[in-house]
Design an enzyme around this catalytic site. Structure first.
Site, PDB file in Angstrom:
ATOM      1  N   HIS A 313       0.963  -1.118  -0.022  1.00 24.72           N
ATOM      2  CA  HIS A 313       0.077  -0.096   0.249  1.00 24.72           C
ATOM      3  C   HIS A 313       0.878   1.015  -0.064  1.00 24.72           C
ATOM      4  CE1 HIS A 313      -3.094   2.736   0.943  1.00 24.72           C
ATOM      5  NE2 HIS A 313      -2.632   3.072   2.091  1.00 24.72           N
ATOM      6  N   ASN A 314       0.489   2.313  -0.758  1.00 27.83           N
ATOM      7  CA  ASN A 314       1.348   3.531  -1.042  1.00 27.83           C
ATOM      8  C   ASN A 314       2.832   3.149  -1.186  1.00 27.83           C
ATOM      9  OD1 ASN A 314      -1.003   5.048  -0.771  1.00 27.83           O
ATOM     10  ND2 ASN A 314      -0.861   5.735   1.527  1.00 27.83           N
ATOM     11  N   GLU A 343       1.294  -0.086  -5.401  1.00 25.46           N
ATOM     12  CA  GLU A 343       0.584   1.149  -5.672  1.00 25.46           C
ATOM     13  C   GLU A 343       1.274   2.445  -6.026  1.00 25.46           C
ATOM     14  OE1 GLU A 343      -3.384   3.171  -3.553  1.00 25.46           O
ATOM     15  OE2 GLU A 343      -1.775   2.354  -2.229  1.00 25.46           O
ATOM     16  N   ASP A 345      -0.008   6.533  -6.571  1.00 26.32           N
ATOM     17  CA  ASP A 345      -0.999   7.578  -6.647  1.00 26.32           C
ATOM     18  C   ASP A 345      -0.728   8.894  -7.497  1.00 26.32           C
ATOM     19  OD1 ASP A 345      -2.450   6.287  -4.841  1.00 26.32           O
ATOM     20  OD2 ASP A 345      -1.825   7.524  -3.079  1.00 26.32           O
ATOM     21  N   HIS A 358       1.220  11.415  -1.855  1.00 25.85           N
ATOM     22  CA  HIS A 358      -0.065  11.242  -1.083  1.00 25.85           C
ATOM     23  C   HIS A 358      -0.707  12.747  -1.083  1.00 25.85           C
ATOM     24  CE1 HIS A 358      -1.914   8.493   1.089  1.00 25.85           C
ATOM     25  NE2 HIS A 358      -1.922   9.166   2.252  1.00 25.85           N
ATOM     26  N   GLU A 392      -3.867   4.795  -8.438  1.00 25.32           N
ATOM     27  CA  GLU A 392      -5.127   5.757  -8.201  1.00 25.32           C
ATOM     28  C   GLU A 392      -4.730   7.021  -8.927  1.00 25.32           C
ATOM     29  OE1 GLU A 392      -7.458   5.832  -6.093  1.00 25.32           O
ATOM     30  OE2 GLU A 392      -7.282   3.909  -5.048  1.00 25.32           O
TER      31      GLU A 392
END
Length: 764
Positions: A313-314, A343, A345, A358, A392
């Protein structure tokens, strides 16, 4: 002569040093630039010490003192601009002068710039030779090196001998509180020269007296016909009764003698001495983890939804979710650990270049194209099986086209852009192992929203990296606590065709209900849930969740309120068959221990096949009611915690010695969750003896993980962590086994271990 038997390794390395030009250069020393950022570049003097196991360097931070690090702490060496820091100074220094030392665990890298390409190459080649040499050591050689290290620490004046005061100090450093009379007795027994000091082989003798394993000697003598050796017949009986093995016992006994017995005389007689017995028990074959399960042993031809997939995650974050540092190093480290879903973003960046960070926070930013470049380089070094890039997407249509351009141009054939032959809309998900005509191995699958269905409008389902939450149809920013009206997006209007075309098998869709998904969902669609939403579905419709995951991929990610990058318990999600359980890899703890434990099997390829009852559409498994499974009944796991060996110190204060206890944790379906622990042993982290038996009932062994934890007992505050080891229940070897402990970061801490006996029986 210098510590004779145990210095075989060092002697060979010193001989190597005289003929190897790279190691000679390293031993002479070099002035190199240590680089932390584009503006922080300082000269340091680095030198390989005479033991060929330690790097010495002068640091301003330490004042006039020097710093050292062990070669064993270094995992790998990267050449050129293979780190974010060195990439930032690529215009100043050419790649042939740059290299990076990557340390084990979560310790930061060491980025260096040599004065010349020749010097850099000597250090790169030399470090790789030293790392390879350490990795090729046998268990006895590793122990010998460990003894050598302790001798050097205790020999304060460097005269090659130890007086009794130095021996007393050594015992405290080694986590052992021994009364002075007993210590003097061992010292006198070892001091054969009666010089009042221990030299060379005298120290080896002292160490052997110190590390005498009475519990192993008793076990050895119980199975020895003559009290001195184990014959093949004795070994066969031990394998059957002690190790609970059943097949090919005579052949296995002969193999053990051939492999582990150090005495040629005993080997000729096909017998094993106590030294060979100890070497066998301390070897990977004597480990609690079944060596055959460490290899790739599972069927890799099932659909992707039939596997648990190691997921991050992230991935770009190295620290917390609010002000943490973003780096491509996060992707390198995750992929190097076998992670198969990472991941990213994506947000609009300056100069038309998408950035990764983030959103709505103070985390630093990196370029999307740098992330893709790293993916291309590292995706398949640890595992050949497919990687899912979970995106994302918060970019404008214009910069989405740039995203697509970088994906297709940088990754090339590694990016899966077309459905595999025979895998059309009705064909179902491919397997990790598909090779022809278009292979899935060494392919990167993009997971994102895509134009693969009629236009529809719905409230924004994107998980804003600022950890926004829906409350009464509004989004709340935890930084400001101010509600934001959720955007209304049309998935066709806001998505570029170019980016949509990159999505083949992992289209992100909003989840409505299990009933709706059962009727309408396509096999290539993935739904993502926060941990809280997943828990809600788990409690309300566990069997439906399992059934859904037998056909569809599901991704679970941490709550946005975990701004400290903490993790949820992944075991709960695996218990309902969720495949992509994304964790913050940068945060150590029990959650990452469970993740490393599950994916430590099957060649560490990042894929673990789910149990049959979670793959079959006909089976109705509910983790809340495992008794419904058609089986003969639960199992009983009996663990005798016998002893510990050379546990590390957790408090470096002078005179501080651990009071260790062992806790065994069973993680699985709710009915299987359990924890039991031994009493603590006062002031002995060197060779504590517990000899306690712990029993567990296991209803669903296919989903169970067993975690062994050693803690330093404290009656006034929380116990301190000492070490742990986690493995799947299905990978346990029964019998007398050593458990080689890992640090909080998941790195090895040899020779720290536990000695246990394990038995698994059918509960009656």
């Amino acid at each position: 002569m210098y510590l004779n038997r145990k210095l075989t390794l060092l002697g060979s390395m010193l001989q190597f040093l005289r003929v190897d030009a790279d190691l000679r250069w390293m031993r002479a020393g070099s002035v190199m630039r240590k680089v932390k950022s584009r503006t922080w570049k300082k000269q340091r003097y680095f030198r390989l010490q005479d033991d060929c196991a330690t790097i010495w360097y002068k640091s301003e931070k330490a004042g006039n003192a020097h710093c050292t690090f062990s070669i064993s702490d270094v995992e790998t060496v990267r050449e050129g601009h293979q780190s974010e820091v060195l990439l930032s100074i690529a215009d100043e220094f050419p790649p042939d002068r740059c290299f990076t030392l990557v340390f084990r665990g979560r310790r930061g890298n060491l980025d260096l710039v040599a004065e010349s390409a020749e010097e850099a190459q000597s250090w790169v080649r030399g470090m790789r030779k030293l790392i390879e040499n350490l990795e090729s050591m046998g268990e006895q050689e590793k122990l010998d090196q460990w003894i050598c290290d302790w001798f050097k620490k205790a020999d304060k004046n460097g005269d090659g001998r130890m007086n009794f005061k130095e021996v007393q100090d050594l015992l405290k450093m080694m986590n052992m509180d021994m009364n002075e009379h007993h210590a003097m007795r061992l010292f006198t027994l070892a001091d054969k020269s009666e010089s009042g000091t221990l030299e060379d082989d005298e120290f080896v003798l002292f160490y052997k007296l110190l590390t005498e394993r009475p519990e192993v000697r008793r076990l050895f003598q119980q199975h020895s016909s003559d009290g001195h050796t184990l014959s093949l017949w004795d070994l066969e009986v031990f394998l059957r009764e002690g190790q609970l093995e059943q097949e090919n016992l005579r052949e296995h006994a002969a193999e053990l003698v051939l492999c582990y017995e150090p005495s040629d005389t005993a080997k000729t007689r096909q017998a094993m001495t106590i030294d060979g017995f100890l070497m066998y028990l301390g070897s990977p074959e004597g480990s609690v983890f079944n060596p055959s399960r460490k290899q790739l042993y599972q069927d890799m031809r099932q659909p992707l939804c039939h596997y648990f997939i190691c997921s991050s995650h992230n991935t770009y974050l190295m620290e917390n979710q609010l002000r943490g540092h973003s780096s491509v190093e996060g992707y390198i480290r995750a992929l190097s650990r076998g992670c198969r879903c990472v991941e990213v973003d994506c947000w609009d960046g300056p100069n038309g270049e998408p950035i990764v960070y983030h959103g709505y926070t103070l985390t630093s930013k990196i370029l999307f194209k740098d992330v893709v470049s790293v993916m291309g380089q590292y995706a398949f070094k640890a595992s050949q099986y497919p990687v899912i890039l979970s995106m994302e997407n918060h970019c404008s249509v214009e910069q989405q086209r740039v995203l697509a351009h970088h994906l297709t141009c940088i990754l090339g054939d590694k990016l899966l852009q077309n459905a595999l032959e025979g895998r059309s809309v009705s064909g179902g998900l491919p397997s990790p192992e598909v090779r022809r005509p278009v292979r899935t191995r060494q392919r990167i699958n993009l997971h994102a929203h895509a134009k693969k269905s009629p236009p529809h409008t719905h409230p924004c389902t994107c998980r804003h990296p600022c950890t926004c939450k829906y409350i009464c149809n509004h989004v709340v920013d935890p930084l400001t606590r101010v509600p934001r009206v959720p955007c209304v997006q049309s998935s066709n209007e806001r998505l570029s065709k170019e980016l949509s075309d990159c999505v083949v098998y992992c289209k992100s869709v909003r989840f409505s209900s299990f009933k709706h998904a059962r009727i309408h969902s396509k096999f290539y669609e993935i739904s993502s849930f926060t941990e809280f939403k997943a828990k809600k579905h788990m409690k309300e419709a566990g069997a439906d969740f399992v059934h859904h995951n037998s056909r569809q991929l599901t991704r679970i990610y941490p709550s946005g309120f975990r701004t400290d990058s903490s993790n949820f318990n992944p075991q709960e999600m695996w218990s309902v068959g969720c495949q992509i359980v994304a964790l913050n890899f940068q945060t150590a703890g029990v959650e990452m221990d469970l993740n490393d434990g599950l994916f430590g099997q099957n060649g560490r390829c990042g894929y673990v096949l789910k149990p049959l009852f979670m793959r079959s559409a006909e089976k109705q498994f509910d983790p809340e009611h495992p008794q419904m499974l058609d089986r003969s009944g639960p199992l009983t796991l009996t663990i005798q915690v016998i002893s510990g060996q050379q546990l590390p110190k957790v408090n470096q204060k002078e005179g501080s010695i651990v009071d260790p206890l062992v806790r065994v944790e069973l993680h699985g379906v709710p009915l299987d969750q359990a924890k039991l622990e031994t009493h603590h042993i006062e002031n002995n982290g060197f060779n504590p003896i517990w000899d306690e038996t712990l029993k567990f009932t296991v209803h669903v062994p296919e989903l169970a993980l067993v975690r062994f934890v050693v803690e330093d007992y404290d009656k006034t505050s929380k116990n301190d962590f000492v070490g742990q080891f986690t493995l799947p229940f299905s990978c346990i070897q029964q019998g007398y086994r050593h458990i080689h402990l890992l640090s909080k970061d998941g790195t090895k801490i040899p020779p720290s271990s536990l000695f246990v006996h394990i038995r698994i029986t059918q509960r009656t």
